[in-house]
Write a protein that holds these residues in place. Structure first.
Motif, PDB file in Angstrom:
ATOM      1  N   LEU A 180       0.834  -1.208   0.000  1.00 48.36           N
ATOM      2  CA  LEU A 180       0.000   0.000   0.000  1.00 48.36           C
ATOM      3  C   LEU A 180       0.863   1.251   0.000  1.00 48.36           C
ATOM      4  N   ALA A 181       1.929   1.248   0.781  1.00 49.26           N
ATOM      5  CA  ALA A 181       2.830   2.399   0.817  1.00 49.26           C
ATOM      6  C   ALA A 181       3.492   2.617  -0.537  1.00 49.26           C
ATOM      7  N   ALA A 182       3.876   1.519  -1.189  1.00 47.97           N
ATOM      8  CA  ALA A 182       4.496   1.615  -2.510  1.00 47.97           C
ATOM      9  C   ALA A 182       3.514   2.146  -3.542  1.00 47.97           C
ATOM     10  N   LEU A 183       2.254   1.723  -3.446  1.00 44.43           N
ATOM     11  CA  LEU A 183       1.224   2.209  -4.369  1.00 44.43           C
ATOM     12  C   LEU A 183       0.998   3.705  -4.188  1.00 44.43           C
ATOM     13  N   ARG A 184       0.958   4.136  -2.931  1.00 44.61           N
ATOM     14  CA  ARG A 184       0.777   5.566  -2.666  1.00 44.61           C
ATOM     15  C   ARG A 184       1.951   6.379  -3.190  1.00 44.61           C
ATOM     16  N   GLN A 185       3.157   5.849  -2.980  1.00 42.65           N
ATOM     17  CA  GLN A 185       4.349   6.550  -3.457  1.00 42.65           C
ATOM     18  C   GLN A 185       4.347   6.645  -4.988  1.00 42.65           C
ATOM     19  N   LYS A 186       3.932   5.559  -5.616  1.00 47.25           N
ATOM     20  CA  LYS A 186       3.870   5.556  -7.077  1.00 47.25           C
ATOM     21  C   LYS A 186       2.830   6.542  -7.574  1.00 47.25           C
ATOM     22  N   ASN A 187       1.698   6.609  -6.873  1.00 47.84           N
ATOM     23  CA  ASN A 187       0.641   7.534  -7.272  1.00 47.84           C
ATOM     24  C   ASN A 187       1.083   8.983  -7.090  1.00 47.84           C
ATOM     25  N   GLU A 188       1.783   9.254  -5.990  1.00 44.27           N
ATOM     26  CA  GLU A 188       2.284  10.614  -5.745  1.00 44.27           C
ATOM     27  C   GLU A 188       3.318  11.018  -6.790  1.00 44.27           C
ATOM     28  N   ALA A 189       4.170  10.067  -7.152  1.00 42.01           N
ATOM     29  CA  ALA A 189       5.187  10.351  -8.172  1.00 42.01           C
ATOM     30  C   ALA A 189       4.537  10.639  -9.521  1.00 42.01           C
ATOM     31  N   SER A 190       3.493   9.869  -9.824  1.00 45.27           N
ATOM     32  CA  SER A 190       2.774  10.079 -11.080  1.00 45.27           C
ATOM     33  C   SER A 190       2.088  11.430 -11.094  1.00 45.27           C
ATOM     34  N   GLU A 191       1.467  11.801  -9.962  1.00 42.96           N
ATOM     35  CA  GLU A 191       0.791  13.083  -9.865  1.00 42.96           C
ATOM     36  C   GLU A 191       1.793  14.239  -9.967  1.00 42.96           C
ATOM     37  N   LEU A 192       2.963  14.092  -9.332  1.00 37.81           N
ATOM     38  CA  LEU A 192       3.983  15.126  -9.393  1.00 37.81           C
ATOM     39  C   LEU A 192       4.488  15.305 -10.820  1.00 37.81           C
ATOM     40  N   ALA A 193       4.680  14.191 -11.530  1.00 38.15           N
ATOM     41  CA  ALA A 193       5.136  14.256 -12.920  1.00 38.15           C
ATOM     42  C   ALA A 193       4.112  14.972 -13.789  1.00 38.15           C
ATOM     43  N   SER A 194       2.831  14.674 -13.555  1.00 38.34           N
ATOM     44  CA  SER A 194       1.772  15.319 -14.320  1.00 38.34           C
ATOM     45  C   SER A 194       1.722  16.815 -14.040  1.00 38.34           C
ATOM     46  N   CYS A 195       1.855  17.193 -12.770  1.00 38.59           N
ATOM     47  CA  CYS A 195       1.856  18.607 -12.391  1.00 38.59           C
ATOM     48  C   CYS A 195       3.049  19.332 -13.009  1.00 38.59           C
ATOM     49  N   SER A 196       4.207  18.687 -12.991  1.00 45.03           N
ATOM     50  CA  SER A 196       5.421  19.300 -13.537  1.00 45.03           C
ATOM     51  C   SER A 196       5.280  19.534 -15.041  1.00 45.03           C
ATOM     52  N   LEU A 197       4.677  18.601 -15.736  1.00 40.89           N
ATOM     53  CA  LEU A 197       4.458  18.762 -17.177  1.00 40.89           C
ATOM     54  C   LEU A 197       3.527  19.944 -17.459  1.00 40.89           C
ATOM     55  N   ASP A 198       2.470  20.095 -16.640  1.00 36.82           N
ATOM     56  CA  ASP A 198       1.538  21.205 -16.819  1.00 36.82           C
ATOM     57  C   ASP A 198       2.229  22.541 -16.557  1.00 36.82           C
ATOM     58  N   VAL A 199       3.072  22.599 -15.531  1.00 41.67           N
ATOM     59  CA  VAL A 199       3.811  23.822 -15.223  1.00 41.67           C
ATOM     60  C   VAL A 199       4.788  24.153 -16.355  1.00 41.67           C
ATOM     61  N   GLU A 200       5.482  23.135 -16.840  1.00 42.19           N
ATOM     62  CA  GLU A 200       6.417  23.334 -17.946  1.00 42.19           C
ATOM     63  C   GLU A 200       5.710  23.890 -19.171  1.00 42.19           C
ATOM     64  N   GLU A 201       4.503  23.390 -19.408  1.00 40.49           N
ATOM     65  CA  GLU A 201       3.739  23.824 -20.573  1.00 40.49           C
ATOM     66  C   GLU A 201       3.347  25.291 -20.482  1.00 40.49           C
ATOM     67  N   VAL A 202       2.831  25.729 -19.317  1.00 43.12           N
ATOM     68  CA  VAL A 202       2.383  27.114 -19.199  1.00 43.12           C
ATOM     69  C   VAL A 202       3.561  28.083 -19.168  1.00 43.12           C
ATOM     70  N   ILE A 203       4.691  27.659 -18.621  1.00 45.56           N
ATOM     71  CA  ILE A 203       5.874  28.537 -18.619  1.00 45.56           C
ATOM     72  C   ILE A 203       6.313  28.811 -20.053  1.00 45.56           C
ATOM     73  N   GLY A 204       6.296  27.779 -20.882  1.00 46.32           N
ATOM     74  CA  GLY A 204       6.669  27.980 -22.277  1.00 46.32           C
ATOM     75  C   GLY A 204       5.611  28.724 -23.070  1.00 46.32           C
ATOM     76  N   LYS A 205       4.338  28.448 -22.775  1.00 45.17           N
ATOM     77  CA  LYS A 205       3.243  29.052 -23.528  1.00 45.17           C
ATOM     78  C   LYS A 205       3.119  30.543 -23.260  1.00 45.17           C
ATOM     79  N   TYR A 206       3.231  30.944 -21.969  1.00 44.77           N
ATOM     80  CA  TYR A 206       3.020  32.338 -21.594  1.00 44.77           C
ATOM     81  C   TYR A 206       4.316  33.088 -21.300  1.00 44.77           C
ATOM     82  N   VAL A 207       5.466  32.478 -21.553  1.00 43.91           N
ATOM     83  CA  VAL A 207       6.784  33.083 -21.344  1.00 43.91           C
ATOM     84  C   VAL A 207       6.938  33.548 -19.893  1.00 43.91           C
TER      85      VAL A 207
END
Length: 289
Positions: A180-207
């Motif tokens: 269960l702890a490993a599943l939570r860690q994996k889910n958090e890592a996946s969510e962080l990766a998704s958030c980072s991609l969204d941030v990267e996108e808006v930084i490039g889009k809006y300079v």
């Protein structure tokens, strides 16, 4: 054009009526238990012909709709929709309370669609329409069971189940808490990766400057994708992305209050100021995440 009745068994799921029931197999050739053969060559057209606009198809008892001597013809249910699936035509049924009780008590076990037929050039009997559906106890159509007398339950050994999950996750343990702890860690890592991609996108889009990245990442985690994208769009319209590039562009922007008793970063406070969101509300949303 003539009509024919076919039947299929009602399948209960843990003594509960299903919302969707199979009315006809996919075809194109359909055979009954007594050897009769029919053709379902255009199932989409059959569905179209069967469901008249604003008129729901009835489910009755023993096709009482055809009995001219029976004055009271109560409905057992109403077909709200028809749907073509890989294995045939299915109907979404809203059952009446009396019919529900009868089926759950297995006093009725079969469904019988009343069909309209026509003949093609080869003399085959072609199904053109489902007229209505009746509850019956005289099965004719061989199809997947609809009211099974047996209930199959999936039995899983918990230790085997945990071992299989650990194997799929490439873990060296089968301890449920560690999995269960490993599943939570994996889910958090996946969510962080998704958030980072969204941030990267808006930084490039809006300079936006890279210095905004930590605050933007925090906002994305707290507010979610849709709300975050809406806010950064408003920030861009207010010139926020260019403030750090040219100090002359800051003259028309309101000055940020330096007093901060909420524990928010300067970037978060500035973002709240520009989009008109109270810092207290932002903090409350953040704490709820």
């Amino acid at each position: 054009m003539n009509q024919i009745q076919l039947s299929s068994e009602i399948k209960l799921s843990q003594n509960t009526l299903p919302l969707w029931v199979q009315l006809l197999p996919i075809g194109p050739e359909i055979s009954t238990a007594d050897g009769r053969e029919f053709t379902l060559s255009e199932p989409e057209l059959v569905i179209q012909n069967s469901m008249r606009e604003n008129v729901e198809m009835s489910v009755d008892y023993e096709h009482s709709i055809r009995d001219e001597n029976q004055h009271i013809k109560p409905a057992a249910g109403w077909v709200k929709a028809l749907e073509l699936r890989d294995d045939g035509i299915w109907g979404k049924v809203e059952w009446t309370k009396p019919a529900t009780q009868l089926i759950e008590n297995k006093e009725y076990r079969y469904l019988s669609p009343l069909l309209s037929l026509s003949s093609d050039t080869a003399g085959n009997k072609v199904i053109t329409k489902i007229v209505n559906v009746g509850l019956t106890n005289t099965p004719a159509l061989e199809m997947a069971a609809f009211c099974s007398t047996k209930t199959e339950k999936l039995k899983v050994d918990p230790s085997t189940f945990a071992h299989e999950i650990a194997s799929l996750m490439s873990l060296d343990t089968s301890n449920p808490n560690e999995i269960l702890a490993a599943l939570r860690q994996k889910n958090e890592a996946s969510e962080l990766a998704s958030c980072s991609l969204d941030v990267e996108e808006v930084i490039g889009k809006y300079v936006f400057p890279r210095s905004c990245e930590p605050e933007f990442l925090s906002m994305r985690k707290v507010l979610g994708k849709q709300c975050f994208e809406s806010i950064v769009s408003k920030l861009s319209l207010n010139g926020f992305g260019f403030v750090h590039l040219n100090s002359h562009q800051t003259k028309s922007l309101p000055k940020l209050q330096h007093t901060n008793n909420l524990g928010l970063s300067n970037g978060e406070l500035e973002a709240c100021k520009l989009v008109g969101v109270e810092p207290e509300l932002y903090k409350k949303i953040k704490e709820q995440k």
